[in-house]
Design a protein around this motif. Structure first.
Motif, mmCIF file in Angstrom:
data_model
loop_
_atom_site.group_PDB
_atom_site.id
_atom_site.type_symbol
_atom_site.label_atom_id
_atom_site.label_comp_id
_atom_site.label_asym_id
_atom_site.label_seq_id
_atom_site.Cartn_x
_atom_site.Cartn_y
_atom_site.Cartn_z
ATOM 1 N N GLU A 247 42.610 40.104 32.282
ATOM 2 C CA GLU A 247 42.059 39.091 33.421
ATOM 3 C C GLU A 247 41.420 40.444 34.582
ATOM 4 N N LYS A 248 42.734 40.701 35.076
ATOM 5 C CA LYS A 248 42.789 41.407 36.232
ATOM 6 C C LYS A 248 41.463 42.840 36.616
ATOM 7 N N LEU A 249 41.205 43.619 35.712
ATOM 8 C CA LEU A 249 40.722 43.967 35.651
ATOM 9 C C LEU A 249 39.156 43.414 35.477
ATOM 10 N N GLN A 250 38.750 42.052 34.884
ATOM 11 C CA GLN A 250 37.829 41.840 34.945
ATOM 12 C C GLN A 250 37.654 41.350 36.202
ATOM 13 N N SER A 251 38.852 41.393 37.259
ATOM 14 C CA SER A 251 38.045 41.237 38.543
ATOM 15 C C SER A 251 38.081 42.234 39.677
ATOM 16 N N GLU A 252 38.920 43.578 38.994
ATOM 17 C CA GLU A 252 38.349 44.493 39.901
ATOM 18 C C GLU A 252 36.992 44.925 39.139
ATOM 19 N N VAL A 256 33.820 46.352 41.706
ATOM 20 C CA VAL A 256 32.820 47.677 41.044
ATOM 21 C C VAL A 256 31.843 47.724 41.150
ATOM 22 N N SER A 257 31.230 46.234 40.358
ATOM 23 C CA SER A 257 29.774 46.349 40.253
ATOM 24 C C SER A 257 28.659 46.394 41.373
ATOM 25 N N THR A 263 25.275 51.933 45.032
ATOM 26 C CA THR A 263 25.362 53.390 45.544
ATOM 27 C C THR A 263 23.766 53.512 44.839
ATOM 28 N N LYS A 264 23.134 52.458 44.062
ATOM 29 C CA LYS A 264 22.398 53.004 42.624
ATOM 30 C C LYS A 264 20.914 53.175 43.797
ATOM 31 N N ASN A 265 20.700 51.771 44.910
ATOM 32 C CA ASN A 265 19.389 51.577 45.537
ATOM 33 C C ASN A 265 19.536 53.134 46.324
#
Length: 551
Positions: A247-252, A256-257, A263-265
């Motif tokens: 759950e902690k990693l999903q919020s992070e 990041v997304s 950055t992709k643009n």
């Protein structure tokens, strides 16, 4: 015996008196002799009566011969023979021999007469006894005939009973065969049941073993189940901790997304600029490549021209500035070049491989010369080696020859007489290794021009002397001699056994012989005998001073 197997319960007998009872008991017998039965005695009596005339004729012949001999003896006048004895000495001796012969024949005839008389008396006595026996036998014969008639009647009754018994036996045999078949079938079923019981017992043992293995597997599985339950409890705790971390990693991940989209643009804008720059670089690279190709072609043509001029004219081209470039007549030089080319063309083709072939042939010639020199040197070494071998062989041959010659002379004299002449001579003026060897053997009292003039025994003794002289040079632990003493007489056999005895101190001799004296001189004999036909047996005889042992 064969009939008794086919017909059980019946007794059998043979003409020789052998009896086989129905219960299997066998009683042996023998064919009766001629004088043991009633008919045999009668036949014997008739034969004796038939022989009486023959014996009487022989007796009359003996009597007639005896009478003639007595008449001849009585007719001899002894007084007249005495008067004529001086003139007929030889005849008298013959007559005395005849008289002695007549006396012998007379005595023999008298003995034959007495013997025949005794035989005739015995025959007469036996004939009287046989007549009495014949009367008794005739009485017995009548009784026997009555018994035979009764036996025939009983035989008819027995045959009727036999046929009935045979019919009953056939039915019994049929039932017995049926019972045998039933027994065989039951035995087969019994064997099948026994096999099935054995297989079932084996299956029971197998199932029992399998059940025991399954029970152990269940216990192991239960133990494993308890272990897995403990492991699951520990894993549940770890799972809860991992879920919190997820759950902690999903919020992070969401944060990041968003950063990744921005950055992709920026990257897409930069990629468009890079693609345009790549297209421009590609165009410039193609132009540079085309220019390099043209430059390489020009350089290649220039290099080919330089090589062509270097090969054809042996001129190295160099960049040079000429002062008369304005006044130089190019047409005249071109005509000269064309004229020179035409002359070269008229010379014809030049064989360019001549030099290389010359070098190859030169190398081959040098190789062949080297090989020839090696062969010449090898030939010299080989000839030298052959000379050394021949020299050594001649030395060894002469040493061996002299030893054999000395031994031959000594052994020859020991076999014959000390003063006998014997020698070995080499052919003169010849190579010792290839020359002939002459054997000189001259026993005492003989001067033969050739060894072929000696007797068979002398030739054999000479050969034995030569054989043992060679044997002394190179002895062996054993020696086999096959019929070597066949041509020798008794005196020479003694000489032969004497030399064998001397040499047997260091060598074991095996001699194949049929001579009795040689056998007597040996330490042991080995022979093959056939006590029973077709069976050979090895017989060994050991000779010892104290005892003889036969194995």
């Amino acid at each position: 015996l064969r009939f008794s197997e086919s017909y059980e319960g019946i007794a059998f007998t043979t003409l020789n008196g052998d009896y086989l009872a129905a219960n299997g008991l066998i009683e042996g017998g023998a064919a009766p002799k001629l004088d043991e039965t009633l008919f045999g005695r009668r036949q014997m009596l008739e034969n004796l009566k038939a022989d009486i005339p023959t014996h009487e004729g022989q007796l009359d012949h003996v009597y007639a011969r005896l009478t003639a001999l007595e008449t001849a003896i009585a007719s001899i006048d002894m007084k007249m023979l005495a008067d004529k004895s001086r003139m007929l000495v030889n005849d008298l001796a013959n007559i005395e021999k005849q008289i002695a012969q007549f006396e012998f024949e007379k005595k023999k005839a008298i003995d034959d007469i007495e013997k025949n008389r005794q035989e005739l008396q015995d025959i007469v006595t036996q004939s009287n006894e046989l007549d009495k026996e014949r009367e008794k036998l005739e009485t017995s014969l009548e009784t026997f005939r009555e018994d035979v008639n009764k036996a025939k009647a009983q035989t008819a009754e027995l045959e009727t009973g036999f046929r009935q018994a045979e019919s009953d036996y056939s039915s019994v045999v049929t039932r017995l065969n049926a019972l045998h078949i039933s027994i065989e079938r039951l035995v087969g079923e019994k064997k099948n049941l026994e096999n099935a019981i054995t297989r079932n017992e084996e299956n029971i043992v197998t199932v029992t073993n399998s059940t025991e293995r399954r029970r152990r597997d269940i216990e192991n599985a239960n133990e494993e189940k308890r272990t897995l339950a403990e492991i699951l409890e520990d894993k549940d705790i770890e799972l809860h901790e991992l879920q919190m971390q997820r759950e902690k990693l999903q919020s992070e991940e969401k944060i990041v997304s968003v950063q990744y989209g921005e950055t992709k643009n920026i990257i897409q804008v930069n990629e468009k600029q890079i693609n345009e720059l790549r297209k421009q670089r590609e165009l410039l690279s193609n132009e540079i490549h085309a220019a390099e190709i043209k430059l390489n072609e020009v350089n290649l043509r220039v290099e080919n021209l330089k090589n062509h001029i270097q090969e054809n004219y042996s001129i190295q081209l160099e960049l040079k500035e000429f002062e008369d470039i304005e006044t130089f007549d190019f047409k005249q030089r071109s005509d000269e070049v064309f004229s020179l080319k035409q002359q070269i063309k008229n010379l014809g083709p030049v064989y360019m491989l001549a030099h290389s072939e010359y070098e190859e042939e030169k190398q081959r010639l040098e190789f062949l010369l080297q090989q020839r020199n090696d062969l010449v040197n090898s030939e010299k070494d080989l000839v030298k080696t052959i000379d050394e071998i021949n020299t050594a062989a001649q030395l060894l041959f002469m040493e061996t020859f002299e030893k054999i010659r000395g031994y031959f002379i000594d052994i020859f004299r020991s076999l014959f007489n000390p003063g006998d002449e014997a020698d070995l001579r080499l052919e003169e003026n010849s190579d010792p290794l290839e020359g002939k060897i002459e054997i000189v053997a001259k026993p005492k009292g003989k001067r033969p021009t050739s060894i072929e003039l000696l007797s068979g025994g002398e030739k054999t003794l000479t050969a034995i002397a030569l054989l043992f002289s060679i044997y002394l040079v190179k002895p062996s632990p054993f020696c086999i001699l096959d019929e070597i003493d066949a041509p020798l007489d008794d005196a020479n056999i003694d000489r032969f056994t004497k030399i064998i005895r001397e040499f047997s101190k260091n060598t074991q001799f095996i001699v194949v012989t049929h001579n009795k004296r040689t056998m007597e001189a040996s330490d042991g004999l080995y022979g093959v005998t056939m006590q029973e036909e077709g069976i050979s047996k090895l017989v060994t005889v050991r000779f010892n001073e104290d005892m003889n042992i036969v194995a």
